[in-house]
Scaffold this motif. Structure first.
Motif, PDB file in Angstrom:
ATOM      1  N   ASP A  11       4.629   7.585 -56.460  1.00  0.00           N
ATOM      2  CA  ASP A  11       4.139   6.355 -55.707  1.00  0.00           C
ATOM      3  C   ASP A  11       2.427   6.817 -54.736  1.00  0.00           C
ATOM      4  O   ASP A  11       1.952   5.823 -54.759  1.00  0.00           O
ATOM      5  CB  ASP A  11       5.113   5.069 -55.718  1.00  0.00           C
ATOM      6  CG  ASP A  11       6.109   4.623 -56.823  1.00  0.00           C
ATOM      7  OD1 ASP A  11       5.442   4.936 -57.657  1.00  0.00           O
ATOM      8  OD2 ASP A  11       6.716   4.719 -56.320  1.00  0.00           O
ATOM      9  N   LEU A  12       3.174   7.523 -54.017  1.00  0.00           N
ATOM     10  CA  LEU A  12       1.982   7.469 -52.447  1.00  0.00           C
ATOM     11  C   LEU A  12       0.659   7.966 -52.948  1.00  0.00           C
ATOM     12  O   LEU A  12       0.077   8.058 -52.923  1.00  0.00           O
ATOM     13  CB  LEU A  12       2.812   8.889 -52.182  1.00  0.00           C
ATOM     14  CG  LEU A  12       2.473   8.697 -50.411  1.00  0.00           C
ATOM     15  CD1 LEU A  12       3.006   7.479 -49.736  1.00  0.00           C
ATOM     16  CD2 LEU A  12       3.567   9.872 -49.809  1.00  0.00           C
ATOM     17  N   GLY A  52      10.075   6.279 -37.347  1.00  0.00           N
ATOM     18  CA  GLY A  52       9.376   4.798 -37.388  1.00  0.00           C
ATOM     19  C   GLY A  52       8.732   4.672 -38.723  1.00  0.00           C
ATOM     20  O   GLY A  52       9.540   5.135 -39.553  1.00  0.00           O
ATOM     21  N   ASP A  53       8.280   2.957 -38.553  1.00  0.00           N
ATOM     22  CA  ASP A  53       7.726   2.874 -39.980  1.00  0.00           C
ATOM     23  C   ASP A  53       6.384   3.219 -40.545  1.00  0.00           C
ATOM     24  O   ASP A  53       5.418   2.962 -39.384  1.00  0.00           O
ATOM     25  CB  ASP A  53       8.522   1.324 -39.745  1.00  0.00           C
ATOM     26  CG  ASP A  53       9.587   1.398 -39.950  1.00  0.00           C
ATOM     27  OD1 ASP A  53      10.543   1.687 -40.932  1.00  0.00           O
ATOM     28  OD2 ASP A  53      10.302   0.890 -39.008  1.00  0.00           O
ATOM     29  N   LEU A  54       5.920   2.612 -41.744  1.00  0.00           N
ATOM     30  CA  LEU A  54       4.578   3.561 -41.948  1.00  0.00           C
ATOM     31  C   LEU A  54       4.271   2.086 -42.882  1.00  0.00           C
ATOM     32  O   LEU A  54       4.825   2.354 -44.187  1.00  0.00           O
ATOM     33  CB  LEU A  54       3.539   4.059 -42.010  1.00  0.00           C
ATOM     34  CG  LEU A  54       2.592   4.515 -42.299  1.00  0.00           C
ATOM     35  CD1 LEU A  54       1.593   4.133 -42.056  1.00  0.00           C
ATOM     36  CD2 LEU A  54       2.406   5.970 -42.965  1.00  0.00           C
ATOM     37  N   LYS A  57       2.808  -1.471 -48.176  1.00  0.00           N
ATOM     38  CA  LYS A  57       3.512  -1.306 -48.862  1.00  0.00           C
ATOM     39  C   LYS A  57       4.623  -0.504 -47.575  1.00  0.00           C
ATOM     40  O   LYS A  57       3.489  -0.301 -46.672  1.00  0.00           O
ATOM     41  CB  LYS A  57       3.237  -0.242 -49.473  1.00  0.00           C
ATOM     42  CG  LYS A  57       2.738  -1.144 -51.209  1.00  0.00           C
ATOM     43  CD  LYS A  57       2.392   0.016 -52.338  1.00  0.00           C
ATOM     44  CE  LYS A  57       1.908  -0.616 -53.368  1.00  0.00           C
ATOM     45  NZ  LYS A  57       0.582  -1.499 -53.163  1.00  0.00           N
ATOM     46  N   HIS A  58       6.183  -0.004 -47.344  1.00  0.00           N
ATOM     47  CA  HIS A  58       6.409   0.434 -46.798  1.00  0.00           C
ATOM     48  C   HIS A  58       6.566   1.548 -47.528  1.00  0.00           C
ATOM     49  O   HIS A  58       7.175   2.160 -48.021  1.00  0.00           O
ATOM     50  CB  HIS A  58       7.709  -0.319 -46.550  1.00  0.00           C
ATOM     51  CG  HIS A  58       8.768   0.464 -45.392  1.00  0.00           C
ATOM     52  ND1 HIS A  58       9.995   0.912 -45.661  1.00  0.00           N
ATOM     53  CD2 HIS A  58       8.355   0.771 -43.819  1.00  0.00           C
ATOM     54  CE1 HIS A  58      10.034   1.390 -44.035  1.00  0.00           C
ATOM     55  NE2 HIS A  58       9.752   1.058 -43.328  1.00  0.00           N
ATOM     56  N   ILE A  59       5.709   2.674 -46.696  1.00  0.00           N
ATOM     57  CA  ILE A  59       5.182   3.749 -46.906  1.00  0.00           C
ATOM     58  C   ILE A  59       6.801   5.196 -47.200  1.00  0.00           C
ATOM     59  O   ILE A  59       6.977   5.803 -47.655  1.00  0.00           O
ATOM     60  CB  ILE A  59       4.177   4.328 -46.079  1.00  0.00           C
ATOM     61  CG1 ILE A  59       2.826   3.649 -46.503  1.00  0.00           C
ATOM     62  CG2 ILE A  59       4.064   6.724 -46.169  1.00  0.00           C
ATOM     63  CD1 ILE A  59       2.473   3.672 -47.727  1.00  0.00           C
TER      64      ILE A  59
END
Length: 228
Positions: free
Chosen positions: A77-78, A61-63, A68-70
């Motif tokens: 960067d995180l 999935g996506d977060l 920002k696209h984790i």
């Protein structure tokens, strides 16, 4: 909107077994609201909070957090995103014992490389918000549990984060301290922050705008409060 999960979840491999800690979850966190995440121990609620806090990557999935696209971010960067966008409040306060209240609050700003004069100004403001200015020189051991938690909240908000994530922030507190801490968090939401609180304490529901329940790895919104 500060954060969004789209079919995002987390699984771990142990030997030849796959354990799904959080099933595919679709959820938005909005500015100006306090969202409660409830559920029994081991249900996946801390995994959900860890995803929102950019501590772990989704397995599927996506977060997105703060646009920002984790999934695509590198670990350094995180870490920057966590430092600049997210404030964390923990059950055990996590204050550093040798530092007094104001030095504990100022620590994230030191990590950001903020100037001493600016740190002083922002620490003062954060302590004023949680009404702890008179305790600024006290060490953690000289403060009650409720006072330590308010210092921890001041530390979480001193970087002016858009998102404040709390893991069982009232578990160690008596009834009066619980009320003070939850009102502080609700006030921060009213000022435009997005606040998410993980808890198994049903008493906190009255402070929430939305309640999401996590059971056996499945997250579902169970109710939305009317405007306060």
């Amino acid at each position: 909107m500060i954060a969004e999960l789209k079919g995002a979840g987390k699984q771990y491999q142990t030997g030849d077994q796959t354990i799904v800690a959080l099933q595919a979850t679709t959820l938005k966190l909005n500015e100006g609201e306090l969202m409660l995440i409830i559920g029994p121990s081991g249900s996946g609620k801390t995994t959900l909070l860890s995803l929102l806090g950019c501590v772990i990557y989704p397995s599927f999935g996506d977060l997105w957090v703060d646009g920002k696209h984790i999934n695509d971010l590198k670990t350094n960067d995180l870490a920057k995103l966590r430092l600049n966008t997210i404030g964390f409040v923990f059950q055990s306060f996590n204050l550093l014992a040798p530092l007094n209240a104001e030095d504990n609050v100022g620590l994230p700003l030191k990590l950001q490389g903020v100037s001493s004069s600016e740190i002083k100004k922002r620490v003062q403001k954060a302590l004023e918000i949680v009404d702890m200015t008179d305790r600024r020189k006290n060490l953690p051991k000289e403060l009650s549990g409720g006072q330590q938690q308010r210092i921890a909240i001041a530390r979480a908000l001193v970087t002016n984060p858009k998102l404040i994530l709390c893991d069982e922030p009232t578990a160690s507190l008596d009834k009066d301290s619980l009320s003070i801490v939850m009102n502080e968090l609700r006030n921060l939401a009213r000022q435009g922050k997005s606040v998410a609180v993980v808890t198994h304490d049903p008493r906190l529901q009255e402070y929430a705008d939305r309640v999401v329940e996590v059971k056996n790895g499945f997250a579902a919104e169970i109710f939305k409060q009317q405007a306060h």
